[in-house]
Design an enzyme around this catalytic site. Structure first.
Site, short mmCIF file in Angstrom:
data_model
loop_
_atom_site.label_atom_id
_atom_site.label_comp_id
_atom_site.label_asym_id
_atom_site.label_seq_id
_atom_site.Cartn_x
_atom_site.Cartn_y
_atom_site.Cartn_z
N GLU A 248 0.85 -1.20 0.00
CA GLU A 248 0.00 0.00 0.00
C GLU A 248 0.87 1.24 0.00
OE1 GLU A 248 -3.24 -0.16 2.89
OE2 GLU A 248 -2.95 1.96 3.33
N ASP B 197 0.19 5.39 0.68
CA ASP B 197 -0.88 6.24 1.21
C ASP B 197 -0.59 7.72 1.22
OD1 ASP B 197 -2.35 4.12 2.49
OD2 ASP B 197 -0.82 4.13 4.05
N GLU C 132 -2.82 10.13 3.70
CA GLU C 132 -3.94 10.18 4.63
C GLU C 132 -3.96 11.57 5.26
OE1 GLU C 132 -4.79 5.77 6.19
OE2 GLU C 132 -2.73 6.41 6.46
#
Ligand SMILES: *[C@@H]1O[C@H](CO)[C@@H](O)[C@H](O)[C@H]1NC(C)=O
Ligand SMILES: *[C@@H]1O[C@H](CO)[C@@H](O)[C@H](O)[C@H]1NC(C)=O
Length: 250
Positions: A98, A100, A102
């Protein structure tokens, strides 16, 4: 057409095929579709967080192996404490990879935190956080994740804010072989990392909390046919068959 011309053509076709990410055509509502509201031209979407267990998450229909994904995003305005808006890429299934972005909300008037992380075969712990130099709730800004075999670069409005190099030769796990899907989401979190060490609490009287995404650009290498694209293609097909992930943070 000679074989090499055919190959070039097919590579260009694969690159071009995902460039426009109309939310109706390219994305599937995965978690709580009732909380996604599409713009008339389907090039934008608003995701609402209505209560502590009901946010929203959309995922692209097609995975990619390397490329750049960008989205214009306007974050939840006002008191956004305890909300996390996310734009990321991830494999499906266990032991995931993953990458990211955020965006961690805050009390009204206090700055957001831009949280970046990378997982390879479930190993994360590569968080780096930033404070924005602008108000990310006042208008749309362009967030980009660029993933190649050499490095991952996170950009804000075209400015690189973080580079993570492939140091696999020094035993640092790095995602190289499994196609990822692109995601947009909003969710609620009470974890210390999303509440400034527990100092801020979500004011649910302010719900729904709404984040807006627009003009998502998927400049990626698709992992579908043709087979000439190499061994990674097969991995892409396999990932289609993988079960969808359960609702998780981000
Ligand atoms: C959250 O909202 C959903 C509807 O979107 C509802 O079904 C659910 O019961 C609500 N949960 C809580 C904890 O209020
Ligand atoms: C966002 O930035 C990326 C990378 O610089 C660019 O390719 C893309 O076109 C930009 N998106 C918009 C909507 O301007």
């Amino acid at each position: 057409m000679g074989r090499s011309y055919l190959l070039v053509f097919l590579v260009i076709a694969a690159l071009a095929s995902l460039a426009i990410a109309n939310f109706h055509d390219e994305w599937a509502a995965e978690g709580e579709p009732q909380n996604a509201k599409y713009a008339d031209d389907a090039n934008g979407v608003s995701l609402s967080l209505v209560n502590s267990s009901s946010g929203c998450r959309l995922r692209t229909k097609t995975p990619f192996l390397y490329g750049s994904i960008s989205s214009l995003i306007k974050l939840v305005p006002g008191d956004s404490a305890g909300t996390v808006t996310a734009f990321y890429a991830s494999t499906v299934g266990s032991s995931h990879d993953e990458i990211d972005f955020e965006f961690i909300g805050n009390e009204a008037g206090k700055p957001y935190t831009f949280h970046t992380n990378l997982y390879a075969t479930n190993v994360g712990n590569k968080e780096v956080e930033f404070k924005p130099w602008f108000d990310p709730t006042a208008g749309f800004h362009n967030y980009t994740i660029s993933w190649s075999s050499c490095m991952v670069v996170w950009y804000v409005d075209g400015i690189p804010i973080r580079v993570f190099r492939n140091e696999a030769r020094n035993d640092v796990a790095y995602p190289t072989s499994r196609p990822m899907y692109s995601y947009v989401s909003i969710w609620a979190s009470t974890g210390a990392w999303t509440t400034h060490g527990g100092q801020v609490k979500t004011d649910w009287s302010k719900a729904p909390f709404v984040a807006n995404f627009h003009n998502v650009n998927l400049d990626v290498r698709g992992s579908g046919p043709p087979a000439e694209l190499g061994g990674h293609v097969a991995a892409g097909h396999r990932s289609h068959a993988a079960p969808p992930p359960t609702i998780r943070r981000g």
